[in-house]
Design an enzyme around this catalytic site. Structure first.
Site, PDB file in Angstrom:
ATOM      1  N   CYS A   1     -16.314   1.651   0.632  1.00 15.78           N
ATOM      2  CA  CYS A   1     -15.178   0.744   0.985  1.00 15.78           C
ATOM      3  C   CYS A   1     -14.543   1.197   2.385  1.00 15.78           C
ATOM      4  O   CYS A   1     -13.986   0.258   3.061  1.00 15.78           O
ATOM      5  CB  CYS A   1     -14.097   1.530   0.035  1.00 15.78           C
TER       6      CYS A   1
ATOM      7  N   ASP B   1     -17.250   7.352  -1.624  1.00 12.87           N
ATOM      8  CA  ASP B   1     -15.978   7.319  -0.974  1.00 12.87           C
ATOM      9  C   ASP B   1     -15.803   8.723  -0.140  1.00 12.87           C
ATOM     10  O   ASP B   1     -16.485   9.894  -0.621  1.00 12.87           O
ATOM     11  CB  ASP B   1     -14.930   6.798  -1.814  1.00 12.87           C
TER      12      ASP B   1
ATOM     13  N   GLN C   1     -10.014  -4.012  -3.110  1.00 15.66           N
ATOM     14  CA  GLN C   1     -11.392  -3.601  -2.552  1.00 15.66           C
ATOM     15  C   GLN C   1     -12.567  -3.820  -3.796  1.00 15.66           C
ATOM     16  O   GLN C   1     -13.638  -4.415  -3.100  1.00 15.66           O
ATOM     17  CB  GLN C   1     -11.267  -2.000  -2.241  1.00 15.66           C
TER      18      GLN C   1
ATOM     19  N   HIS D   1      -7.683   0.934  -6.224  1.00 15.46           N
ATOM     20  CA  HIS D   1      -7.578   0.009  -5.341  1.00 15.46           C
ATOM     21  C   HIS D   1      -8.329  -1.290  -5.699  1.00 15.46           C
ATOM     22  O   HIS D   1      -9.556  -1.589  -5.445  1.00 15.46           O
ATOM     23  CB  HIS D   1      -8.617   0.751  -4.188  1.00 15.46           C
TER      24      HIS D   1
ATOM     25  N   ARG E   1       0.910  -1.166   0.080  1.00 19.45           N
ATOM     26  CA  ARG E   1      -0.063   0.030   0.085  1.00 19.45           C
ATOM     27  C   ARG E   1       0.886   1.374   0.189  1.00 19.45           C
ATOM     28  O   ARG E   1       1.480   1.438   0.926  1.00 19.45           O
ATOM     29  CB  ARG E   1      -0.885  -0.073   1.214  1.00 19.45           C
TER      30      ARG E   1
ATOM     31  N   ARG F   1     -13.550  -8.537   2.001  1.00 21.66           N
ATOM     32  CA  ARG F   1     -12.201  -8.143   1.649  1.00 21.66           C
ATOM     33  C   ARG F   1     -11.205  -9.773   2.046  1.00 21.66           C
ATOM     34  O   ARG F   1     -10.321  -9.991   1.173  1.00 21.66           O
ATOM     35  CB  ARG F   1     -11.498  -6.930   2.546  1.00 21.66           C
TER      36      ARG F   1
HETATM   37  N1  NVA Z   1     -10.069   6.797  -1.592  1.00 20.99           N
HETATM   38  C1  NVA Z   1      -9.670   6.275  -0.165  1.00 20.99           C
HETATM   39  C2  NVA Z   1      -9.840   4.717  -0.093  1.00 20.99           C
HETATM   40  C3  NVA Z   1      -9.502   4.293   1.548  1.00 20.99           C
HETATM   41  C4  NVA Z   1      -9.680   2.789   1.606  1.00 20.99           C
HETATM   42  C5  NVA Z   1      -8.029   6.603   0.228  1.00 20.99           C
HETATM   43  O1  NVA Z   1      -7.252   6.318  -0.439  1.00 20.99           O
HETATM   44  O2  NVA Z   1      -7.713   7.279   1.256  1.00 20.99           O
HETATM   45  N1   CP Z   2     -11.229  -0.259   2.397  1.00 21.71           N
HETATM   46  C1   CP Z   2      -9.823  -0.378   2.906  1.00 21.71           C
HETATM   47  O1   CP Z   2      -8.986  -0.401   2.384  1.00 21.71           O
HETATM   48  O2   CP Z   2      -9.781  -0.099   4.201  1.00 21.71           O
HETATM   49  P1   CP Z   2      -8.461   0.224   5.213  1.00 21.71           P
HETATM   50  O3   CP Z   2      -7.910   1.578   4.573  1.00 21.71           O
HETATM   51  O4   CP Z   2      -8.812   0.212   6.521  1.00 21.71           O
HETATM   52  O5   CP Z   2      -7.388  -0.840   4.802  1.00 21.71           O
END
Ligand code: NVA
Ligand code: CP
Length: 317
Positions: A277, A237, A145, A142, A115, A305
């Site tokens: 998500c 989101d 997800q 992502h 990540r 997930r």
């Molecule tokens: N768009 C959000 C998704 C988190 C799972 C982010 O990147 O923070």
């Molecule tokens: N939806 C998701 O990826 O959650 P986290 O940021 O908690 O991993």
């Protein structure tokens, strides 16, 4: 197992999972179905441990609740083991190259989940790794997800092809993966965002191309009502993703008319389902009544997930 599935099993082994554009609709659907099967096995107490003795390295350059826990528990249930690797503690945090990191890690690990911020980091890591690399979120995409999201839709609606999904809000990593996934699976996706926060043009084009082959479609608009009209699935989101926190105030203004609330979902189908998500900001991108209401499937989605990623790891590693 039929011939098509045997071919798919072969084609998935050893692959990276960086984005859904690299996968065919049949491969994505196979992985979703495998996730459902692994969920059934787990719930009925049947042990399935194809990854005994294997180790997944999990590199995190951003915070996580769901991704971290679901990958950790998932590999354990598959018989393997995980290592949590914070970039603060790794030598990449002190300037070691991605190239050297990838080569070194490949000598110890059987798979790497990462990540991070720039999507290019994940591409570089995969290019120099000899083990599968899985994208656990970048600023651009992502995909893990979305595997859980469409698995949840399939469980609730009994099909994917021909359904309409409406995404209301920021044209971010989430919607990029939702668009590509929908187009690969023959779904119709409608996106409503303000002009300055539209999904990237390259992803719009890719989505249109894939949709043409699958029978799906893409609608891009500024009007949340137009996007949500007759939708089977409603998705939103956060307005400020990780790494964009300092834009929070500006974004609150830009997205003021893009909240998914009771009045807006009145234009979706009567049996629409709501997905997010997570993490969510109640009272911003979604009202409390919608996210905690009868149509919301956010915790099935979060649970999935685990199952969807077990399918990905079992197939690739
Ligand atoms: N768009 C959000 C998704 C988190 C799972 C982010 O990147 O923070
Ligand atoms: N939806 C998701 O990826 O959650 P986290 O940021 O908690 O991993």
């Amino acid at each position: 197992m039929n011939m098509l599935n045997m071919d798919i099993v072969q084609s998935l082994r050893g692959r990276d999972f960086l984005g859904l554009a690299d996968y065919t609709g049949d491969e994505i659907r196979y992985l979703i179905d495998l996730g459902i099967e692994l969920k059934r096995k787990l719930k009925s107490g049947v042990s399935y441990q194809p990854l005994k003795g294997k180790t997944l390295g999990m590199i995190f350059e951003k915070a996580s609740t769901r991704t971290r826990i679901s990958f950790d528990v998932g590999i354990y249930q598959l018989g393997g083991h995980s290592l949590f690797l914070s970039s603060n503690d790794l030598q990449i945090g002190r300037g070691e190259t991605i190239h050297d990191t990838a080569q070194t890690m490949s000598r110890y690990l059987d798979g790497i989940m990462i990540r991070t911020f720039a999507h290019k980091t994940v591409i570089d890591l995969a290019r120099h790794s000899t083990v599968p690399v899985i994208n656990g979120l970048t600023d651009f995409a992502h995909p893990c997800q979305v595997m859980a999201d469409y698995m949840t839709v399939l469980e609730h609606k009994g099909k994917l092809e021909g359904l309409k999904i409406a995404y209301i809000g920021d044209g971010n990593n989430m919607v990029h993966s939702l668009m590509v996934g929908a187009a690969k699976l023959g779904m119709n996706i409608a996106v409503a965002s303000p002009d300055e926060y539209m999904p990237e043009k390259s992803v719009q084009k890719m989505t249109r191309d894939f949709a043409q082959q699958s029978g799906g479609s893409l609608l891009i608009t500024n009007d949340p009502r137009e996007a949500i009209a007759d939708a089977d699935v409603v998705y939103t989101d956060v307005w400020a993703s990780m790494g964009f926190e300092e834009e929070q105030k500006v974004r609150e203004q830009a997205f003021a008319n893009y909240q998914v609330n009771e009045s807006l979902v009145g234009h979706a189908k009567g049996d629409y389902m709501f997905l997010h998500c997570l993490p969510a900001h109640r009272g911003e991108e979604v009202s409390e009544g919608v996210i905690d209401g009868a149509h919301s499937a956010i915790f099935d989605e979060a649970e999935n997930r685990l199952h969807a990623q077990k399918a990905i790891m079992a197939a690739l590693m």
